[in-house]
Design a protein around this motif. Structure first.
Motif, PDB file in Angstrom:
ATOM      1  N   TYR A 138       0.828  -1.207   0.000  1.00  0.00           N
ATOM      2  CA  TYR A 138       0.000   0.000   0.000  1.00  0.00           C
ATOM      3  C   TYR A 138       0.858   1.251   0.000  1.00  0.00           C
ATOM      4  N   MET A 139       1.849   1.310   0.897  1.00  0.00           N
ATOM      5  CA  MET A 139       2.667   2.520   1.007  1.00  0.00           C
ATOM      6  C   MET A 139       3.573   2.697  -0.204  1.00  0.00           C
ATOM      7  N   LYS A 197       3.355   6.212  -2.277  1.00  0.00           N
ATOM      8  CA  LYS A 197       4.542   7.055  -2.485  1.00  0.00           C
ATOM      9  C   LYS A 197       4.729   7.366  -3.964  1.00  0.00           C
ATOM     10  N   ARG A 198       4.475   6.390  -4.812  1.00  0.00           N
ATOM     11  CA  ARG A 198       4.668   6.592  -6.246  1.00  0.00           C
ATOM     12  C   ARG A 198       3.577   7.469  -6.864  1.00  0.00           C
ATOM     13  N   PRO A 238       3.368  11.785  -4.467  1.00  0.00           N
ATOM     14  CA  PRO A 238       4.688  12.130  -3.916  1.00  0.00           C
ATOM     15  C   PRO A 238       4.671  13.294  -2.924  1.00  0.00           C
ATOM     16  N   GLY A 239       3.680  14.158  -2.977  1.00  0.00           N
ATOM     17  CA  GLY A 239       3.628  15.301  -2.065  1.00  0.00           C
ATOM     18  C   GLY A 239       2.783  15.075  -0.830  1.00  0.00           C
ATOM     19  N   LEU A 240       2.471  13.828  -0.532  1.00  0.00           N
ATOM     20  CA  LEU A 240       1.562  13.500   0.562  1.00  0.00           C
ATOM     21  C   LEU A 240       2.088  14.006   1.905  1.00  0.00           C
ATOM     22  N   VAL A 268       9.217   4.242   2.991  1.00  0.00           N
ATOM     23  CA  VAL A 268       9.130   5.192   1.880  1.00  0.00           C
ATOM     24  C   VAL A 268       9.203   6.643   2.354  1.00  0.00           C
ATOM     25  N   GLY A 269       9.445   6.866   3.647  1.00  0.00           N
ATOM     26  CA  GLY A 269       9.656   8.225   4.149  1.00  0.00           C
ATOM     27  C   GLY A 269       8.396   9.040   4.337  1.00  0.00           C
ATOM     28  N   ILE A 270       7.290   8.398   4.719  1.00  0.00           N
ATOM     29  CA  ILE A 270       6.024   9.101   4.962  1.00  0.00           C
ATOM     30  C   ILE A 270       5.693   8.998   6.448  1.00  0.00           C
TER      31      ILE A 270
END
Length: 321
Positions: free
Chosen positions: A58-59, A63-64, A67-69, A91-93
């Motif tokens: 899911y993540m 992310k793809r 990208p600005g989430l 993924v850095g979120i």
């Protein structure tokens, strides 16, 4: 709901973070149940539960495509939240996870350790989900449901492994929370082993999916008070139920006492640590022992995340094993 190709693609995302889990045939379980028993060990994932596969997939997609989430929020009793925390960190979120008050202390600690902000609110999972929806609106976060195509696509990878790794199975027993696991199993059964029966398992104290399966429509309940917190759901997901109605042979209800017995059996026969939902499939097989004699059966051991005091009390119970 899912194609084999979709799940094989998801497997590449999953295997970038973890290896496939094993499926073993345990001889003492076979002696106990009168059938050949293959256990799918989802208690051996990086979070000790099958849910991590869905969170990773899911993540990765989020992310793809976004990208600005700003961040994500979700509700959980523990394993889903850990999966989102792990996938988001990869993924850095930023992830915010809402759990009910009084939730598992050790699952809460794990979610924090994986990097999530934890919010404790609501008296059960469904109430916590309402709080998560409000936080999504107030903070501008993306709300992650507990049932979604990408989550099912991810967790279906364990069924892909099971059907390719074990001999042809007569029946597979799968615990049901909100339904991602059993829907993934049904999809891969259809693709790889169409003669296999899929049997869902719920708690007698959280019977919403069993009632809904019998009625052929969503039937919510007013409470879900079971030691198997991974199955403590009051409101079935309509999409999941649709898949289950088409693809499951039946749904078995097991009591907390039967789950406790299965947890002790797993420990004595395999020395595996199991949470309540993780032992539910074995509890159902033990209930249906006469029906399964001589058959080859798969059990989904969905997780092993249980607080130590509860596990010790369960092991110390003097009920029969």
């Amino acid at each position: 709901m899912l194609s084999l190709h979709e799940v094989e693609e998801a497997a590449q995302v999953v295997y970038a973070a973890m290896p496939p889990t094993a499926q073993y045939a345990w001889p003492l379980l076979a002696r106990r149940t009168g059938c050949e028993v293959w256990v799918k060990h989802e208690n051996h994932t990086p979070i000790g539960a099958f849910k991590v596969r869905g969170g990773l997939v899911y993540m990765d997609r989020l992310k793809r495509t976004q990208p600005g989430l700003k961040g994500v929020v979700s509700a959980t009793r523990g394993n889903h939240g850990q999966s989102i925390a792990v996938g988001a960190a990869k993924v850095g979120i930023v992830a915010t996870i809402v759990v009910p008050q009084g939730n598992s202390v050790e699952k809460n600690a794990a979610m924090r350790a994986f990097g999530a902000e934890l919010v404790e609110a609501g008296h059960d999972f469904d109430a916590a989900r309402d709080v998560a929806l409000r936080l999504a609106s107030d903070r501008g976060l993306s709300m992650i449901p507990s049932f979604h195509h990408d989550l099912v696509r991810g967790v279906a990878t364990y069924a892909l492994e099971l059907f390719r790794g074990a001999p042809a199975l007569d029946t597979v027993y799968v615990p049901i929370g909100l339904g991602s696991g059993i829907c993934g199993v049904i999809a891969m059964r259809d693709a790889l082993s169409p003669a296999t029966n899929v049997v869902g398992v719920v708690s007698t104290e959280a019977p919403a999916y069993a009632l809904s399966f019998a009625a052929g429509k969503v039937v919510p309940t007013n409470s879900a008070n079971t030691m198997a917190d991974g199955m403590a759901v009051r409101g079935p997901d309509a999409e999941a139920l649709s898949v289950i109605l088409k693809g499951a042979d039946r749904i078995v209800q097991v009591s907390d006492d039967e789950i406790g017995l299965a947890m002790r059996a797993y420990y004595e026969d395999t020395h595996q640590l199991t949470e309540g939902a993780g032992a539910a499939a074995l509890a159902a097989l033990m209930q249906e022992r006469q029906r399964m004699v001589g058959k080859r059966v798969g059990l989904v051991l969905s997780g092993g995340n249980i607080d130590r005091p509860l596990y010790l009390r369960t092991l110390a119970d003097r009920g029969p094993v």
